[in-house]
Design a protein around this motif. Structure first.
Motif: not given
Length: 330
Positions: A190-191, A204-208, A262-265
């Motif tokens: 959805q994101a 990926v950032e938006q999903a996080h 948890q996701v790094r840069t």
């Protein structure tokens, strides 16, 4: 397939799916006949047969696909098996030849001693002469997505967004399996749908962010650009990508982490998209080390290629998803 009642179950599901998606009576009837033929073929001839039914919508084109999979015995003479009147079981022998005529797209792969894969695809949209109106967007896309044994929903999911000569593809694998994993995968997709146009790192950032409060998911996003012949990929977790042709085999690398937890840069990987190369993404329900050990598989319909990877390399204890993209034939 087990017994004949399972064929009837798939036929009822196909009927409901075609009604819900607005297929006309002619196409719905063809689909039902193909279910009967492929299902009964599995019952009569196959070992450990499976009949998969799925719908897809790409670029406003809706299709229903049937995938027949079995573990043997395979067909020693494929061309003979496709002829009307051919049978090894004392039946009328109309099955595979009839399915090839009924379907808009038909493909088959068989390996004597190992088994067979059969694809039959039916499009909703028709041209003025009643023929199939296939999408014309420059990409051929195929996928399989199956739940873990004992589950009714898959904790995996995938989606594709098309922009001119570019395809953006996301795959999400919710942590574990079952309804909670499916909830996490849906949140990621959805994101992706709400933020179409962003680059893979952004997705990926938006999903996080969207997955906070869920159990989390592995996420991978590939941008496949037919204009520049480049692929850009970003991922967190165990989504695996490969770029495969007869001459090359490159891996798309996800970094460690779990979207929502948890996701790094996020880092992006950029590489060339060679002519005739397939882009294949899959979840960890597929073994990480696999190969298309029969070169003829590279030329098959992308959905059949996805089924081949599932057929040969599924771990059998988790949700499993494979997505295959190639340039469409002109």
């Amino acid at each position: 397939m087990g017994d004949s009642t399972r064929v009837g179950e798939v036929r009822r599901q196909a009927s409901e799916m075609s009604r819900r998606l607005g297929f006309d009576a002619v196409q719905a009837g063809r689909l039902a006949l193909a279910v009967n033929e492929l299902g009964n073929n599995l019952l009569r001839h196959a070992q450990r047969g499976r009949l998969l039914l799925a719908a897809s919508e790409v670029a406003d084109s809706v299709a229903i696909e049937l995938l027949s999979m079995d573990d043997g015995p395979g067909m020693a003479d494929l061309q003979a098996c496709l002829q009307d009147g051919y049978s090894t079981a004392g039946s009328a022998g109309q099955g595979l030849g009839a399915v090839r005529r009924l379907a808009d797209d038909f493909d088959i792969y068989t390996r004597p001693g190992s088994g067979s894969l059969i694809l039959a695809r039916f499009y909703r949209e028709r041209d003025i002469n009643g023929g199939a109106r296939r999408p014309a967007h420059g990409f051929a896309i195929g996928a399989v997505c199956v739940p873990a044994p004992g589950e009714h929903v898959s904790g995996d999911g995938w989606d594709v967004a098309l922009h001119d000569r570019r395809a953006d593809v996301m795959m999400a694998d919710g942590l574990g399996h079952g309804p909670d994993a499916a909830h996490a995968a849906v949140a990621a997709l959805q994101a992706f749908d709400q933020q179409r146009g962003g680059n893979p790192r952004h997705h990926v950032e938006q999903a996080h962010a969207a997955l906070r409060g869920t159990r989390g998911a592995a996420v991978g996003v590939a941008r496949i650009d037919a204009g520049t012949n480049r692929i850009c990929f970003a991922g967190a977790g165990n989504i695996i990508g490969r770029v495969i042709s007869g001459l090359a085999d490159r891996t798309l690398i996800s970094q460690s982490g779990t979207a929502g937890l948890q996701v790094r840069t996020v880092q992006e990987q950029d590489l060339e998209w060679p002519d005739h190369a397939l882009v294949i993404l899959h979840s960890d329900g597929i073994q990480s080390r696999w190969n298309l050990d029969d070169a003829s598989v590279l030329q098959r319909d992308p959905a059949l290629i996805a089924a081949f990877v599932l057929w040969r390399f599924c771990r059998g204890r988790d949700d499993a998803t494979v997505v295959v993209i190639r340039r469409a034939e002109v």
